[in-house]
Motif scaffolding. Structure first.
Motif, mmCIF file in Angstrom:
data_model
loop_
_atom_site.group_PDB
_atom_site.id
_atom_site.type_symbol
_atom_site.label_atom_id
_atom_site.label_comp_id
_atom_site.label_asym_id
_atom_site.label_seq_id
_atom_site.Cartn_x
_atom_site.Cartn_y
_atom_site.Cartn_z
ATOM 1 N N GLU A 23 2.425 4.431 -1.270
ATOM 2 C CA GLU A 23 2.050 5.331 -2.354
ATOM 3 C C GLU A 23 3.242 6.146 -2.835
ATOM 4 O O GLU A 23 4.118 6.516 -2.041
ATOM 5 C CB GLU A 23 0.949 6.283 -1.886
ATOM 6 C CG GLU A 23 -0.373 5.588 -1.639
ATOM 7 C CD GLU A 23 -1.447 6.590 -1.287
ATOM 8 O OE1 GLU A 23 -2.126 7.072 -2.211
ATOM 9 O OE2 GLU A 23 -1.584 6.899 -0.098
ATOM 10 N N ASN A 50 0.811 -1.223 0.000
ATOM 11 C CA ASN A 50 0.000 0.000 0.000
ATOM 12 C C ASN A 50 0.842 1.269 0.000
ATOM 13 O O ASN A 50 0.346 2.354 0.293
ATOM 14 C CB ASN A 50 -0.932 -0.004 1.216
ATOM 15 C CG ASN A 50 -1.805 -1.249 1.215
ATOM 16 O OD1 ASN A 50 -2.452 -1.553 0.223
ATOM 17 N ND2 ASN A 50 -1.781 -1.994 2.301
ATOM 18 N N LYS A 79 3.318 9.213 -3.720
ATOM 19 C CA LYS A 79 3.399 10.546 -3.118
ATOM 20 C C LYS A 79 4.059 10.506 -1.733
ATOM 21 O O LYS A 79 4.728 11.458 -1.339
ATOM 22 C CB LYS A 79 2.020 11.208 -3.055
ATOM 23 C CG LYS A 79 1.023 10.557 -2.152
ATOM 24 C CD LYS A 79 -0.268 11.361 -2.112
ATOM 25 C CE LYS A 79 -1.232 10.664 -1.152
ATOM 26 N NZ LYS A 79 -2.607 10.999 -1.332
ATOM 27 N N SER A 80 3.908 9.388 -1.039
ATOM 28 C CA SER A 80 4.557 9.318 0.275
ATOM 29 C C SER A 80 6.069 9.145 0.119
ATOM 30 O O SER A 80 6.851 9.654 0.913
ATOM 31 C CB SER A 80 3.888 8.252 1.144
ATOM 32 O OG SER A 80 4.709 7.180 1.396
ATOM 33 N N GLU A 127 7.104 4.376 -8.797
ATOM 34 C CA GLU A 127 5.968 3.450 -8.924
ATOM 35 C C GLU A 127 6.422 2.093 -9.474
ATOM 36 O O GLU A 127 6.007 1.032 -9.002
ATOM 37 C CB GLU A 127 4.908 4.069 -9.850
ATOM 38 C CG GLU A 127 3.615 3.302 -9.840
ATOM 39 C CD GLU A 127 2.515 4.015 -10.623
ATOM 40 O OE1 GLU A 127 2.832 4.942 -11.407
ATOM 41 O OE2 GLU A 127 1.357 3.652 -10.437
#
Ligand SMILES: [Fe+2]
Length: 190
Positions: free
Chosen positions: A130, A128, A132-133, A168
Motif C-alpha cells: 500500500e 498488496n 501509505k506503508s 502508486e
C-alpha cells in the motif's frame, strides 16, 4: 521495440554488469520508464532502453559514474542524445532536465525503495503493497537508509506528480511487469 531488439540491449548490459542486484535495479528502472513513457506519450521502447542502460558504467567505475557511460554506449553505437539522456541522472547535472530525464531521476531511487518495502512484507510481494506503508517507511530513517528521501520527494515534484501518485504508479508498474515473461529470467523480487 520488439523483443529481439530488447534482448540485444539486455545482452549489451550483461557485458558490462555482472551483479544481480544491479541488473535487477536496471530492470526495475526500465519497467518504470516504459510505464511513464505511456503516461507522458513518449516512445516506450526508447525510454525503456535508457532505463535499462542508465547504470551501465556503475560496476566498473562506481566513483566516476555516469561519466564513463559515454565511451561504453558510443562503442555500442548509441548516439549523443541517448548518451545525454543516460548521463542526465547524475545528481549534479547542470542543465534543465527534459521530462524523460526527470522521470529517470524520479524512478532511479523510487523503484529500489518500493522493492525494499515489498521485501519486508510477510508475503514479499508488490501486489498488496500500500502507498501509505511506503510513505510511512519514507519517514523511518533507519529503513533503507541508502535511499535519499529528499531525492525521492524533489524528483517527484520536478516531474509535476504528487509523491503518493508516483509511489502508486511505480508499485503498479513493477507489480504488473513481474508477471511478464521477459522478467522471469531474473525476478525483481526473490
Ligand atoms: Fe540507477
Amino acid at each position: 521495440m520488439n523483443n529481439v531488439l530488447r534482448q540485444d540491449v539486455w545482452q549489451i548490459l550483461r557485458q558490462h554488469v555482472t551483479s544481480e542486484v544491479l541488473l535487477k535495479h536496471c530492470l526495475a528502472v526500465e519497467i518504470a520508464m516504459r510505464a511513464y513513457a505511456v503516461k507522458f506519450e513518449g516512445d516506450a521502447a526508447y525510454w525503456g532502453t535508457v532505463g535499462l542502460l542508465h547504470d551501465i558504467d556503475f560496476e566498473k567505475y562506481p566513483e566516476d559514474h555516469p561519466e564513463h557511460a559515454r565511451e561504453i554506449l558510443s562503442s555500442h553505437g548509441y548516439d549523443e542524445n541517448f548518451i545525454t539522456d543516460v548521463q542526465s541522472h547524475a545528481r549534479d547535472w547542470p542543465m534543465e532536465r527534459t521530462i524523460l530525464q526527470k522521470v529517470l531521476l524520479a524512478v532511479d531511487e523510487m523503484t529500489g525503495f518500493v522493492i525494499a518495502c515489498a521485501l519486508v512484507r510477510p508475503d514479499k510481494s508488490l501486489d498488496n503493497l500500500e502507498v501509505k506503508s511506503v510513505v510511512k517507511k519514507m519517514k523511518d530513517k533507519a529503513f533503507a537508509r541508502a535511499v535519499n528521501r529528499e531525492t525521492l520527494i524533489t524528483s517527484a515534484e520536478d516531474m509535476g506528480i504528487d509523491i503518493k501518485e508516483h509511489i502508486e504508479f511505480v508499485i503498479k508498474a513493477l507489480a504488473e511487469a513481474t508477471k511478464k515473461p521477459e522478467y522471469q529470467e531474473l525476478p525483481l523480487i526473490g
